[in-house]
Motif scaffolding. Structure first.
Motif, PDB file in Angstrom:
ATOM      1  N   UNK A   1      -7.696  -1.119  27.574  1.00 51.78           N
ATOM      2  CA  UNK A   1      -6.325  -1.600  27.772  1.00 51.78           C
ATOM      3  C   UNK A   1      -5.975  -2.677  26.756  1.00 51.78           C
ATOM      4  N   UNK A   2      -4.684  -2.930  26.584  1.00 53.52           N
ATOM      5  CA  UNK A   2      -4.193  -3.988  25.695  1.00 53.52           C
ATOM      6  C   UNK A   2      -3.015  -4.690  26.361  1.00 53.52           C
ATOM      7  N   UNK A   3      -2.672  -5.857  25.828  1.00 52.44           N
ATOM      8  CA  UNK A   3      -1.458  -6.549  26.223  1.00 52.44           C
ATOM      9  C   UNK A   3      -1.359  -6.860  27.705  1.00 52.44           C
ATOM     10  N   UNK A   4      -0.162  -6.640  28.249  1.00 54.64           N
ATOM     11  CA  UNK A   4       0.113  -6.979  29.639  1.00 54.64           C
ATOM     12  C   UNK A   4      -0.751  -6.173  30.600  1.00 54.64           C
ATOM     13  N   UNK A   5      -0.999  -4.899  30.266  1.00 53.08           N
ATOM     14  CA  UNK A   5      -1.835  -4.079  31.136  1.00 53.08           C
ATOM     15  C   UNK A   5      -3.227  -4.687  31.266  1.00 53.08           C
ATOM     16  N   UNK A   6      -3.797  -5.151  30.162  1.00 56.33           N
ATOM     17  CA  UNK A   6      -5.121  -5.758  30.206  1.00 56.33           C
ATOM     18  C   UNK A   6      -5.105  -7.047  31.022  1.00 56.33           C
ATOM     19  N   UNK A   7      -4.049  -7.842  30.868  1.00 62.08           N
ATOM     20  CA  UNK A   7      -3.933  -9.083  31.634  1.00 62.08           C
ATOM     21  C   UNK A   7      -3.881  -8.799  33.131  1.00 62.08           C
TER      22      UNK A   7
END
Length: 870
Positions: A533-539
């Motif tokens: 995941x990256x970005x907001x999804x990872x957060x």
């Protein structure tokens, strides 16, 4: 041992519906007259989460508390000064992560350690397995392993065995099996633990394994307890699907030698297991991409014989066009499906093996990931096997997870071929494709993964979830999948009352086990999703996994356990982290690895005393890797502000490969010379490097250095110098600086630099003669595929030092080193660095590995003997 007596050691394991709750308890007493430091070491399976730890010293308990990683780190930093003894250290083997805690206790004091961890046992090859490494290191008055298993479906088989079990010990393993309950105990007496009748050494040193399986009258089993459910799905007696396999194999130069030999060996064994209804092909990638056939071929006996001839001829060449190789394999599989060359009801997989990083064609890993994901489109899983430590494991793992597969590290040991075969066996028998377990959306929330591309024979699918209404006690599940002959479709249901009835009158339930199983599985899958995941999804994934880790008190990669110790005798607080494959962790800069998909439970328990020996040195010369003297190798490990060293003992005339980089074309070899005559007092003859050869095959450059002269050959042109010269030579791809009677500084090709040091002795010395030393500078300018006796250490190397104790020389303590999955006895000592001062040198403190670097170097030292200097 050294005044420390281990009074008791017990491993208590309770397994309920595959979920294991393990408690390790050990008590020791200081029988000495002064305070002593005691170490408690436990090797945990990588799939386990620590949930609790405490030390009780003279009736006072010091608990561990689980906190968010950054908060724990701040607390730890306040308590421990940089470079001082750390309370907890993590080390990693193939399957394990090490938990270590030490504490100083007064004379006559007692300490009790208690560690708890939990994990879900995964089914592999038709059985669940708990693997226990037994190594108490001394006789223990009260030693016991106890495993209690409760399975509502019933237990079909239960066995226990140990590699160290003798005829004397065999009768100490007690096993009982009563339909749904299984019990294993191992409780040897003091006399039974002895290596011989009058010996004080313990025979308990090896592996203890418990295996079992459950009854399966239906394809699945549902259990409901207190608003949570778990669904186990493992149908039996299904016809096997035919499969379509593309093997994408890295044949770049770094795979040369043992790695390509082991790959060929594994592929030949795999060909023996391929079924006649299967389709397969090989894609090889170096700088160019080659295929065995233009399309997938059916595994007829004739085709398999031809494939074996092809595999035997596989050899290495070129660089690493990973993108070209993997895309060729995917395109071939897509074309086979589009042209109906393979059966409609079949399972397709791509297995890629690589030992390096992409450096030809498209080398941007994010771009490669995007191309692969678009080409596969979720149609079949991609399995990435990373051979050794030169791979970008994070990239391989992300790409595999994005495509419904997984990554696995293949360790560069003597059993690498068996590791490759073992992985293939896990995926070699697909029974179903596109498995979907559907639950009522208006009844269930927080569902774990419920769709699976393949179901393999001998494995098990596990899904867990939470009811929206905690009082709900009934669940209906719709199960779908595609089999060899037809579609699988049925409905199953369960009432909470049936689960309660199954659990009546059994003693092995621990707490809300289904709720904790759900939390464990949810955290595990959130962390897996987080990788790609990256970005907001990872957060969001991180926040959710962190909340659950803290709520259920699991030590995960997002949390740490802080252990507070008594302040007397320089005790320091400790911190325990959950490592991630390919990522650094905080505790004393040890780099940790953790693989996906480990299928057994494994723990090692050790309690021992360690004398107070300081082995961390604050002042070190500039970090580099070198070989000098007779000949001794110094491997700097700047991450740990330390070094490892070893000697190579070979006969005069032997030529050793020191550095080989197939990408830049640079090779460094050294020829050994001996003393003028044998020393009658020495057991072996001293040897030194009397000639060094540095070559760049792409630039057609060769540099030969002896104690008498320096010769540069560029094509057919030769230029010669003596050590009486002070000179600078610059040619295309070469800068050579000769410092009169001291050293030669060489920069070649990519910018990699070397210093060759001249050692001159008294000409009339009765034994010794002039020799050379080699020091590497800017080794990072060489590629990740560099190897050789020195070159293999241009990559990061992890090691852990345990159990420091007096050696044969009072000034040089011995210790246990854990490195490359090996446990070695090493000695603290010094080796001389002559790069700055060729006459006197500078002492470099290091851990000395005995026996020609056995266990540290890849393979054995004779693997590095070559026929000539060039």
């Amino acid at each position: 041992v050294d005044g420390i007596e281990i009074c008791s050691m017990k491993i208590d394991s309770k397994i309920t519906s595959r979920f294991a709750h393990n408690v390790i308890t050990s008590q020791a007493v200081n029988r000495g007259n002064v305070h002593k430091e005691i170490f408690f070491d436990v090797d945990l399976p990588k799939t386990a989460f620590i949930t609790n730890f405490s030390m009780t010293i003279d009736g006072v308990t010091y608990p561990g508390t689980i906190k968010e990683k950054e908060a724990a780190k701040k607390q730890y930093e306040k308590a421990v000064s940089r470079g001082e003894t750390a309370g907890l250290v993590k080390a990693s083997g193939r399957k394990t992560e090490k938990f270590t805690v030490s504490v100083n206790i007064e004379a006559a004091s007692k300490v009790t350690f208690e560690l708890t961890y939990e994990e879900l046992l995964k089914r592999q090859f038709g059985r669940y397995e708990m693997f226990i490494k037994v190594k108490p290191k001394q006789l223990v008055k009260d030693f016991e392993i106890e495993v209690n298993i409760f399975e509502p479906q019933g237990i079909t088989e239960l066995e226990a065995e140990g590699t160290f079990i003798t005829n004397e010990l065999q009768n100490t393993i007690k096993k009982t099996l009563a339909e749904k309950k299984g019990h294993i105990s191992f409780k040897p007496t003091l006399d039974q633990q002895r290596t011989c009748a009058n010996c004080s050494q313990s025979a308990l040193d090896g592996d203890f394994t418990v295996r079992y399986d459950v009854k399966r009258t239906t394809p699945d089993n549902l259990q409901i307890v207190n608003g949570y459910f778990v669904h186990f799905f493992a149908p039996t007696n299904l016809p096997k699907l035919s499969k379509n396999v593309i093997f994408v194999i890295d044949i770049s130069g770094s795979m040369s030698g043992r790695e390509i030999e082991q790959t060929r060996e594994a592929l030949l064994k795999i060909l023996d297991d391929i079924k006649e209804d299967d389709f397969f092909n090989f894609v090889l990638f170096g700088s160019e991409v080659h295929t065995w056939k233009e399309k997938l071929i059916k595994a007829t006996p004739e085709n398999l014989d031809e494939a074996r001839k092809f595999v035997r001829g596989i050899d290495t060449r070129g660089m690493t066009n990973l993108h070209g190789g993997i895309m060729r394999g995917i395109d071939m599989l897509n074309a086979a499906h589009e042209a109906n060359l393979v059966p409609k009801r079949s399972a397709s997989i791509v297995i890629m093996l690589t030992d390096g990083q992409p450096n030809v064609g498209i080398s941007n890993t994010q771009e490669i990931q995007a191309h692969v994901k678009k080409a596969i489109e979720g149609k079949y899983p991609l399995y990435n096997l990373g051979f050794g430590y030169g791979v970008d494991y994070n990239f391989l793992e992300k790409m595999a997870l994005e495509n419904k597969g997984l990554a696995r590290r293949i360790y560069p040991d003597s059993d690498a071929a068996l590791q490759l075969q073992g992985f293939y066996e896990e995926v070699s028998n697909p029974m179903l494709t596109d498995v979907q377990l559907n639950y009522p959306e208006n009844e269930i929330s927080d569902l774990t993964r419920n769709s699976f591309k393949h179901f393999y024979d001998g494995s098990e699918i596990v899904v867990a979830g939470r009811f929206i209404d905690n009082n709900q006690n009934h669940l209906t599940v719709d199960v779908r999948g595609e089999g060899a002959n037809d579609a699988l479709s049925y409905t199953t249901q369960q009432d909470a009352e049936e689960t309660a009835k199954a659990f009546q009158e059994q003693e092995y339930i621990f707490g809300e086990y289904i709720e904790r199983l759900w939390a464990y599985l949810t955290i595990e899958q959130l962390l897996e999703k987080r990788i790609a995941a990256t970005g907001e999804e990872k957060e969001n994934l991180t926040a959710e996994a962190l909340d659950l880790s803290l709520k259920y008190k699991f030590v995960t990669p997002l949390t740490s356990m802080v252990v507070t110790k008594p302040e007397d005798y320089d005790n320091k607080d400790g911190i325990a982290d959950k490592p991630i494959e390919g990522m650094d962790i905080f505790t004393i800069c040890v780099k940790i690895h953790s693989d996906v998909g480990f299928l057994t439970s494994f723990f090692l328990f050790t309690l021992s005393t360690v004398p107070q020996v300081s082995y961390l040195y604050r002042s070190q010369p500039t970090w580099h890797t070198s070989v000098d003297g007779d000949p001794h190798f110094i491997i700097s490990v700047p991450e740990k502000e330390d070094a490892i060293c070893f000697n190579i003992n070979e006969n005069p005339g032997a030529v050793l490969n020191l550095i080989t980089d197939p990408v830049t074309g640079i090779t460094v070899n050294g020829e050994l010379i001996g003393d003028k005559r044998a020393n009658s007092d020495a057991k072996t003859q001293n040897t030194y490097f009397g000639k060094l050869g540095v070559a760049n095959k792409y630039l057609d450059l060769k540099l030969t250095v002896t104690p008498e002269k320096i010769t540069v050959q560029n094509g057919d042109e030769k230029t010669g110098f003596t050590w009486l010269d002070s000179a600078t030579l610059q040619q295309e791809g070469l800068t050579l600086i000769i410092n009169r009677k001291r050293n030669v500084v060489l920069t070649m090709g990519s910018g990699a630099s070397f210093v060759i040091v001249l050692h001159q002795v008294w000409k009339k010395h009765p034994l010794h003669q002039d020799f050379l030393g080699l020091y590497t500078l800017e080794s990072d300018k060489l590629s990740e595929q560099t190897h050789g006796l020195l070159g293999q250490f241009f990559h990061p190397i992890d090691f852990t030092i345990l159990e420091i104790h007096p050696g044969s020389d009072p000034k040089k303590p011995d210790a246990t080193m854990i490195v490359k999955n090996n446990e070695l006895t090493v000695t603290r000592g010094w080796q001389r660095d002559y790069r700055i001062d060729p006459k006197h040198g500078v002492d470099i403190p290091c851990w000395f590995v005995h026996n020609n670097g056995a266990g540290l170097i890849d393979g054995v030292h004779t693997d590095y003997i070559v026929s000539s200097l060039f």
